[in-house]
Design a protein around this motif. Sequence first.
Motif, mmCIF file in Angstrom:
data_model
loop_
_atom_site.group_PDB
_atom_site.id
_atom_site.type_symbol
_atom_site.label_atom_id
_atom_site.label_comp_id
_atom_site.label_asym_id
_atom_site.label_seq_id
_atom_site.Cartn_x
_atom_site.Cartn_y
_atom_site.Cartn_z
ATOM 1 N N SER A 82 0.844 -1.177 0.000
ATOM 2 C CA SER A 82 0.000 0.000 0.000
ATOM 3 C C SER A 82 0.886 1.235 0.000
ATOM 4 O O SER A 82 2.099 1.137 0.271
ATOM 5 C CB SER A 82 -0.929 0.010 1.212
ATOM 6 O OG SER A 82 -0.186 0.014 2.411
ATOM 7 N N GLY A 83 0.292 2.378 -0.311
ATOM 8 C CA GLY A 83 0.994 3.634 -0.155
ATOM 9 C C GLY A 83 1.415 4.347 -1.426
ATOM 10 O O GLY A 83 1.960 5.448 -1.354
ATOM 11 N N GLY A 84 1.180 3.753 -2.570
ATOM 12 C CA GLY A 84 1.539 4.439 -3.803
ATOM 13 C C GLY A 84 0.590 5.580 -4.110
ATOM 14 O O GLY A 84 -0.375 5.813 -3.388
ATOM 15 N N GLY A 85 0.883 6.300 -5.177
ATOM 16 C CA GLY A 85 0.016 7.403 -5.572
ATOM 17 C C GLY A 85 0.723 8.406 -6.433
ATOM 18 O O GLY A 85 1.834 8.164 -6.932
ATOM 19 N N LEU A 86 0.077 9.558 -6.588
ATOM 20 C CA LEU A 86 0.605 10.648 -7.387
ATOM 21 C C LEU A 86 1.196 11.710 -6.456
ATOM 22 O O LEU A 86 0.532 12.122 -5.485
ATOM 23 C CB LEU A 86 -0.504 11.264 -8.238
ATOM 24 C CG LEU A 86 -0.175 12.538 -9.013
ATOM 25 C CD1 LEU A 86 0.894 12.265 -10.073
ATOM 26 C CD2 LEU A 86 -1.438 13.106 -9.644
ATOM 27 N N VAL A 87 2.397 12.147 -6.750
ATOM 28 C CA VAL A 87 3.054 13.149 -5.921
ATOM 29 C C VAL A 87 3.830 14.098 -6.819
ATOM 30 O O VAL A 87 4.295 13.711 -7.900
ATOM 31 C CB VAL A 87 3.979 12.473 -4.879
ATOM 32 C CG1 VAL A 87 5.106 11.716 -5.567
ATOM 33 C CG2 VAL A 87 4.519 13.460 -3.884
ATOM 34 N N TYR A 99 7.497 -2.884 -6.273
ATOM 35 C CA TYR A 99 7.186 -4.217 -5.749
ATOM 36 C C TYR A 99 8.040 -4.511 -4.527
ATOM 37 O O TYR A 99 9.242 -4.247 -4.529
ATOM 38 C CB TYR A 99 7.480 -5.297 -6.791
ATOM 39 C CG TYR A 99 6.689 -5.190 -8.058
ATOM 40 C CD1 TYR A 99 7.167 -4.443 -9.136
ATOM 41 C CD2 TYR A 99 5.472 -5.843 -8.210
ATOM 42 C CE1 TYR A 99 6.449 -4.352 -10.321
ATOM 43 C CE2 TYR A 99 4.746 -5.763 -9.385
ATOM 44 C CZ TYR A 99 5.241 -5.021 -10.434
ATOM 45 O OH TYR A 99 4.525 -4.939 -11.611
ATOM 46 N N CYS A 100 7.438 -5.081 -3.506
ATOM 47 C CA CYS A 100 8.230 -5.578 -2.393
ATOM 48 C C CYS A 100 8.473 -7.073 -2.592
ATOM 49 O O CYS A 100 7.687 -7.778 -3.233
ATOM 50 C CB CYS A 100 7.566 -5.315 -1.055
ATOM 51 S SG CYS A 100 5.959 -6.104 -0.821
ATOM 52 N N ASN A 101 9.577 -7.503 -2.058
ATOM 53 C CA ASN A 101 9.965 -8.908 -2.118
ATOM 54 C C ASN A 101 10.532 -9.293 -0.767
ATOM 55 O O ASN A 101 11.275 -8.508 -0.164
ATOM 56 C CB ASN A 101 11.010 -9.108 -3.223
ATOM 57 C CG ASN A 101 11.622 -10.495 -3.217
ATOM 58 O OD1 ASN A 101 12.681 -10.704 -2.612
ATOM 59 N ND2 ASN A 101 10.982 -11.431 -3.870
ATOM 60 N N ALA A 102 10.203 -10.477 -0.298
ATOM 61 C CA ALA A 102 10.720 -10.906 0.996
ATOM 62 C C ALA A 102 10.932 -12.408 1.017
ATOM 63 O O ALA A 102 10.182 -13.177 0.395
ATOM 64 C CB ALA A 102 9.774 -10.496 2.118
ATOM 65 N N GLY A 134 2.396 -5.066 -6.198
ATOM 66 C CA GLY A 134 2.850 -3.874 -6.915
ATOM 67 C C GLY A 134 1.959 -2.681 -6.618
ATOM 68 O O GLY A 134 0.744 -2.816 -6.451
ATOM 69 N N THR A 135 2.593 -1.518 -6.550
ATOM 70 C CA THR A 135 1.847 -0.279 -6.323
ATOM 71 C C THR A 135 2.449 0.815 -7.208
ATOM 72 O O THR A 135 3.672 0.932 -7.319
ATOM 73 C CB THR A 135 1.853 0.125 -4.837
ATOM 74 O OG1 THR A 135 1.000 1.250 -4.632
ATOM 75 C CG2 THR A 135 3.248 0.459 -4.334
ATOM 76 N N GLN A 136 1.578 1.592 -7.844
ATOM 77 C CA GLN A 136 2.029 2.609 -8.784
ATOM 78 C C GLN A 136 2.471 3.869 -8.042
ATOM 79 O O GLN A 136 1.747 4.378 -7.186
ATOM 80 C CB GLN A 136 0.910 2.968 -9.756
ATOM 81 C CG GLN A 136 1.247 4.078 -10.740
ATOM 82 C CD GLN A 136 2.276 3.651 -11.780
ATOM 83 O OE1 GLN A 136 2.157 2.592 -12.379
ATOM 84 N NE2 GLN A 136 3.275 4.505 -12.017
ATOM 85 N N VAL A 137 3.637 4.360 -8.397
ATOM 86 C CA VAL A 137 4.134 5.648 -7.920
ATOM 87 C C VAL A 137 4.331 6.541 -9.148
ATOM 88 O O VAL A 137 5.064 6.170 -10.067
ATOM 89 C CB VAL A 137 5.452 5.492 -7.148
ATOM 90 C CG1 VAL A 137 6.056 6.858 -6.835
ATOM 91 C CG2 VAL A 137 5.224 4.704 -5.864
#
Length: 123
Positions: A7-12, A94-97, A116-119
């Motif tokens: 979570s946490g992506g967006g337009l900045v 993308y995070c990977n663990a 995946g989250t779009q930034v």
Amino acid sequence: QVQLVESGGGLVQPGGSLRLSCAASGRIFSIDGVGWYRQAPGKQRELVAGFTSGGPTNYADSVKGRFTLSLDNAKNAMYLQMNSLKPEDTAVYYCNARLTYDGGRGYRSDDYWGQGTQVTVSS
């Protein structure tokens, strides 16, 4: 079921900040390695920041001094704090663990990816 949820992506705007979160769910015993990757349109996926258990955190040269990876073992969550964002940071992140978890018949260790989250960094 073990999974990573981002979570946490967006337009900045350029110069702004975002914090990406990645939470592991399931019967997690330990998080043994973490990485944040990104993929821009037409480009290969690249490592932004990452570490393996007990090792140092490595950052891509393009984000050193601006991005910070952190891990909260109590919450089974990892974060990517992104400051001084630039248009060239625009990508899907993308995070990977590497997770060790109770698979029902003993512990297992496997690699998992977030969805995946779009930034998007744009004025």
